[in-house]
Write an enzyme that holds these catalytic residues in place. Structure first.
Site, short mmCIF file in Angstrom:
data_model
loop_
_atom_site.label_atom_id
_atom_site.label_comp_id
_atom_site.label_asym_id
_atom_site.label_seq_id
_atom_site.Cartn_x
_atom_site.Cartn_y
_atom_site.Cartn_z
N GLY A 103 -13.38 -38.19 -44.39
CA GLY A 103 -14.58 -37.59 -44.24
C GLY A 103 -15.07 -37.56 -45.73
O GLY A 103 -14.22 -37.64 -46.69
N CYS A 104 -16.40 -37.07 -45.95
CA CYS A 104 -17.07 -36.85 -47.18
C CYS A 104 -17.03 -35.54 -47.59
O CYS A 104 -17.34 -35.14 -48.81
CB CYS A 104 -18.58 -37.10 -47.00
SG CYS A 104 -18.83 -38.99 -46.85
N ILE A 105 -16.78 -34.49 -46.71
CA ILE A 105 -16.68 -33.24 -47.03
C ILE A 105 -15.29 -32.69 -47.34
O ILE A 105 -14.46 -32.74 -46.35
CB ILE A 105 -17.40 -32.23 -46.13
CG1 ILE A 105 -18.89 -32.93 -46.02
CG2 ILE A 105 -17.65 -30.86 -46.62
CD1 ILE A 105 -19.70 -32.90 -47.38
N MET B 37 -13.31 -33.22 -54.92
CA MET B 37 -12.27 -33.67 -53.86
C MET B 37 -11.50 -34.60 -54.49
O MET B 37 -10.29 -35.11 -54.18
CB MET B 37 -12.86 -33.83 -52.87
CG MET B 37 -13.23 -32.77 -51.85
SD MET B 37 -14.25 -33.67 -50.17
CE MET B 37 -13.06 -34.49 -49.69
#
Lengths: 105, 160
Positions: A103-105, B37
């Site tokens: 995922g990107c988040i 992230m």
């Protein structure tokens, strides 16, 4: 397929170096992988995240987003980044014996 | 072609957000969060209409532009109908929430908590006569373009 030797066992890994088989994982292997990755001591908060990620992965087939992770594991964003510096989602997934999150988040 | 392993990984990004529509703000926020992230150092610089994203009164009321936005695939006159922008905004917010992307205010907190820094453009703040208290408490400072370049030193600059 590539392999790594952890605690004397030869384990299959994917292209990212994450464990290829969910069942190869156990807590000792997690501790050893964390130590190799610069996290010498896994605290109860580390375990809360690792166990939560494994639970979601086993049920849904993919690791949770950071937003969901922080909402549902009881560990907030700031702490998450302190526990797993330099890329929390990617590193936590690796130590949890899961593939890299997509995922990107 | 050289493979990606031959290049040094990106260490640091400075992302400029210059637009104030919902579709103008989210890409920069997603890229900043995604950088953190991956363990990449990140900072956000809000300028011109991009400031709306960090203004307490506006951040959670950003709209999708339905006029002058070819990406909407909507005739200009249709896009100008009353309620059209509100409708498109509602639809987009719903889809954004579905893929677990937070509303702007919550997203900024998350990005800031991840260690990214948030800055407002001095010139725009002066132009609109804004004060520090108009902004989200997460704002790390109001800085000039020169200071932005100093902070961006050694990294990549992304303009959105």
């Amino acid at each position: 397929m590539a392999t790594v030797t952890i605690l004397g066992k030869e384990l299959a890994v994917d292209a990212d170096g994450n464990l290829a088989n969910l069942s190869d994982w156990n807590e000792d292997i997690a501790r050893e992988m964390a130590a190799q990755d610069g996290i010498p001591n896994l605290t109860s908060q580390h375990w809360a995240i690792l166990n939560y990620m494994r639970k979601v992965f086993e049920k849904e087939g993919s690791a949770p987003s950071i937003r969901r992770l922080t909402k549902e594991s009881g560990v907030d964003t700031k702490t998450l980044y302190q526990l797993f510096p330099k890329g929390p989602a990617k590193r936590a997934a690796k130590i949890a014996g899961l593939p890299k999150p997509v995922g990107c988040i | 072609m050289p493979s990606e392993t031959e290049f040094q990984p990106i260490q640091k990004v400075s992302i400029v957000i210059s637009k104030g529509s919902l579709d103008g703000v989210y890409p920069g926020l997603i890229m900043a969060n995604g950088a953190r992230m991956e363990g990449i150092e990140a900072s956000l610089f809000f300028t011109f209409f991009g400031l709306d994203a960090i203004l307490k009164k506006r951040m959670d009321n950003l709209k999708v532009a339905t006029v002058g936005n070819p990406g909407m695939h909507m005739p200009t006159l249709l896009g100008a109908l009353p309620g059209m922008s509100a409708f498109a905004t509602k639809m987009m917010k719903k889809e954004i929430e579905k893929i677990d992307i937070p509303p702007v205010g919550e997203f900024l907190t998350m990005i800031h908590d991840s260690g990214a820094e948030l800055y407002a453009c001095r010139a725009t703040v002066d132009m609109y006569h804004l004060k520090r208290e108009d902004f989200t408490p997460e704002l790390d400072g109001i800085i000039s373009v020169g200071q932005f370049y100093e902070k961006a030193a050694g990294g990549q600059i992304i303009f959105t």
